[in-house]
Design an enzyme around this catalytic site. Structure first.
Site, PDB file in Angstrom:
ATOM      1  N   HIS A  54       0.858  -1.187   0.000  1.00 54.42           N
ATOM      2  CA  HIS A  54       0.000   0.000   0.000  1.00 54.42           C
ATOM      3  C   HIS A  54       0.896   1.238   0.000  1.00 54.42           C
ATOM      4  CE1 HIS A  54      -3.918  -1.926   1.726  1.00 54.42           C
ATOM      5  NE2 HIS A  54      -3.329  -2.707   0.834  1.00 54.42           N
ATOM      6  N   GLU A  56       0.939   3.924   1.790  1.00 54.59           N
ATOM      7  CA  GLU A  56       1.412   4.345   3.109  1.00 54.59           C
ATOM      8  C   GLU A  56       2.532   3.436   3.615  1.00 54.59           C
ATOM      9  OE1 GLU A  56      -3.036   5.310   2.841  1.00 54.59           O
ATOM     10  OE2 GLU A  56      -1.743   3.634   2.314  1.00 54.59           O
ATOM     11  N   CYS A  84      -6.353   2.234   5.235  1.00 55.22           N
ATOM     12  CA  CYS A  84      -7.014   1.027   5.720  1.00 55.22           C
ATOM     13  C   CYS A  84      -6.552   0.753   7.155  1.00 55.22           C
ATOM     14  CB  CYS A  84      -6.701  -0.160   4.806  1.00 55.22           C
ATOM     15  SG  CYS A  84      -4.984  -0.719   4.927  1.00 55.22           S
ATOM     16  N   CYS A  87      -2.720   0.116   7.388  1.00 54.07           N
ATOM     17  CA  CYS A  87      -1.913   1.325   7.234  1.00 54.07           C
ATOM     18  C   CYS A  87      -2.101   2.275   8.410  1.00 54.07           C
ATOM     19  CB  CYS A  87      -2.242   2.013   5.916  1.00 54.07           C
ATOM     20  SG  CYS A  87      -1.746   1.037   4.482  1.00 54.07           S
TER      21      CYS A  87
END
Length: 166
Positions: A54, A56, A84, A87
């Site tokens: 992801h 992040e 999410c 993260c």
């Protein structure tokens, strides 16, 4: 701090990801009014699809790789999609207390997690979240992604349906 300026930098990362066929999430981590590191979603649509790369998470890895002593409580994360749960947890465990995002993740966003209901380690954490900064610009990227039949990632999900109805 100019939220729109830094979110525009995250949007640049998201556009780059989209142009590579990836889910259009971009992230920048800002320290003392400067972009310190960036990240964009990887492996969302390839044969190596995974849920670890992801934007992040990649930005956090780059932050660690800098090897600088930084007061992480002074960092601000800008992301084109609400982080999410994975993260969000990784950000707060890395002492990042200020999160700004553009588009709400109605399916998997983690920023509304009530830390007071968790174990003592988390209960006293003060997290500042600023939502909907340049939301429309981010929404357009997600609409473009979900409208492209070539992109199979998260197609048909609650997030895709919510996005395409707007």
């Amino acid at each position: 701090m100019d939220y729109e300026f830094f979110m525009s930098k995250a949007l640049e990362e998201a556009r780059d990801a989209l142009n590579m066929g990836e889910f259009p999430v971009g992230c920048v981590i800002v320290y003392e009014n400067n972009v310190l590191v960036t990240g964009a979603r990887h492996h969302s649509g390839s044969e190596n699809q995974n849920e670890l790369d992801h934007a992040e998470m990649l930005a956090l890895r780059r932050l660690v790789d800098l090897g600088k002593k930084i007061d992480r409580a002074q960092l601000t994360v800008f992301s084109t999609l609400e982080p999410c749960l994975m993260c969000y947890a990784a950000l707060i465990l890395n002492d990042i207390r200020h999160i700004v995002y553009a588009y709400e993740d109605v399916m998997g966003g983690g920023t509304n997690l009530d830390l007071k209901k968790l174990n003592p380690f988390y209960q006293d954490m003060e997290i500042k979240v600023a939502p909907r900064i340049l939301r429309q610009e981010s929404l357009m990227l997600f609409k473009k992604f979900f409208s492209d039949a070539q992109n199979s990632y998260l197609q048909g999900t609650m997030l895709a349906k919510y996005t395409l109805k707007q």
